[in-house]
Design a protein around this motif. Structure first.
Motif, PDB file in Angstrom:
ATOM      1  N   THR A  25      49.607  67.832  60.863  1.00  0.00           N
ATOM      2  CA  THR A  25      48.589  68.732  60.325  1.00  0.00           C
ATOM      3  C   THR A  25      48.766  68.778  58.818  1.00  0.00           C
ATOM      4  O   THR A  25      49.825  69.174  58.327  1.00  0.00           O
ATOM      5  CB  THR A  25      48.715  70.143  60.932  1.00  0.00           C
ATOM      6  N   GLY A  27      47.891  70.517  55.604  1.00  0.00           N
ATOM      7  CA  GLY A  27      47.379  71.795  55.119  1.00  0.00           C
ATOM      8  C   GLY A  27      47.187  71.737  53.623  1.00  0.00           C
ATOM      9  O   GLY A  27      48.042  71.215  52.898  1.00  0.00           O
ATOM     10  N   GLN A  77      39.442  70.860  60.274  1.00  0.00           N
ATOM     11  CA  GLN A  77      39.451  72.127  61.002  1.00  0.00           C
ATOM     12  C   GLN A  77      38.460  73.166  60.485  1.00  0.00           C
ATOM     13  O   GLN A  77      38.428  74.287  60.985  1.00  0.00           O
ATOM     14  CB  GLN A  77      40.868  72.722  60.986  1.00  0.00           C
ATOM     15  N   GLN A  91      42.585  72.646  56.772  1.00  0.00           N
ATOM     16  CA  GLN A  91      43.534  71.762  57.454  1.00  0.00           C
ATOM     17  C   GLN A  91      42.805  70.560  58.033  1.00  0.00           C
ATOM     18  O   GLN A  91      41.664  70.657  58.478  1.00  0.00           O
ATOM     19  CB  GLN A  91      44.245  72.489  58.597  1.00  0.00           C
ATOM     20  N   VAL A  93      43.797  67.567  60.879  1.00  0.00           N
ATOM     21  CA  VAL A  93      44.779  67.197  61.890  1.00  0.00           C
ATOM     22  C   VAL A  93      44.668  65.695  62.166  1.00  0.00           C
ATOM     23  O   VAL A  93      43.581  65.187  62.455  1.00  0.00           O
ATOM     24  CB  VAL A  93      44.566  68.009  63.189  1.00  0.00           C
ATOM     25  N   GLN A 135      53.860  68.900  64.968  1.00  0.00           N
ATOM     26  CA  GLN A 135      53.077  69.483  66.061  1.00  0.00           C
ATOM     27  C   GLN A 135      53.479  70.925  66.378  1.00  0.00           C
ATOM     28  O   GLN A 135      52.713  71.665  66.989  1.00  0.00           O
ATOM     29  CB  GLN A 135      53.104  68.607  67.325  1.00  0.00           C
ATOM     30  N   LEU A 137      53.954  73.004  63.983  1.00  0.00           N
ATOM     31  CA  LEU A 137      53.526  73.641  62.727  1.00  0.00           C
ATOM     32  C   LEU A 137      54.692  74.027  61.825  1.00  0.00           C
ATOM     33  O   LEU A 137      54.628  74.973  61.047  1.00  0.00           O
ATOM     34  CB  LEU A 137      52.592  74.827  62.990  1.00  0.00           C
TER      35      LEU A 137
END
Length: 192
Positions: A25, A27, A77, A91, A93, A135, A137
């Motif tokens: 992810t 960010g 996202q 974000q 992914v 995964q 986070l």
């Protein structure tokens, strides 16, 4: 736990740093400087490029109006129009094993929506960062943008790329004065 912090131009093996990483992810965050002018709206995008440094088709450009690749390997996202609050503003992914074999790099860019009309640039943005989480986070790596970007209206923050069987992260920090159109042109994204 905070991830490793990189400076501009540095890279890190995601595969070695976070063994078992399957979903990354990305960010992105920022805070607009206090201004009496118009609200800032920054937009994150991902550009999937082949070995020739260009997209394979317009489907390789992921942003708020095209939020996923057809195979769902890269999924945006959603658009945050204010940058308000702590943490990630947007974000993206990436399911690493699902990324097509002919994609070599995933360029992570951020542009200021209507920057020219609003007389805005990255010199008016503070605390901008790009990070990768696993995964669970948990932060694996982070790049805090520290350069003065007073003229730039779009930035390539980072890239996630293949090196043999590894996935790596590179802190890029390259600014563009011609906005997202400039980035799109460099990577062959058709804008019509």
């Amino acid at each position: 736990m905070a991830g490793l912090s990189l400076s501009k131009g540095a890279n890190l093996s995601l595969t070695k740093t976070s063994p078992g990483l399957t979903v990354a992810t990305v960010g992105l965050g920022w805070d607009p400087r206090t201004t009496a002018g118009e609200q800032f709206d920054l937009d994150a995008s991902a550009i999937l490029v082949a070995a020739n440094g260009k997209v394979r088709s317009s489907e390789d450009f992921i942003f708020y109006n095209q939020m996923a690749t057809p195979d769902q390997s890269v999924v945006h996202q959603g658009d945050n129009r204010t940058g308000e609050g702590d943490g990630d503003d947007e974000q993206i992914v990436i399911t690493l094993a699902s990324v097509a074999d002919d994609v070599q790099r995933i360029i992570i860019a951020v542009s200021i929506h209507e920057a020219d009309n609003r007389h805005q640039n990255f010199g008016q943005v503070r605390a901008a960062f790009c990070r990768v989480m696993d995964q669970d986070l948990e932060e694996v790596v982070r790049y805090d943008l520290t350069e003065d970007a007073a003229q730039e209206t779009a930035m390539v923050f980072a890239e996630v790329y293949r090196k043999g069987t590894e996935w790596k992260f590179k802190a890029v920090g390259q600014g563009y004065t011609d906005g997202l159109a400039g980035i799109a042109k460099d990577f062959g994204v058709p804008l019509d």
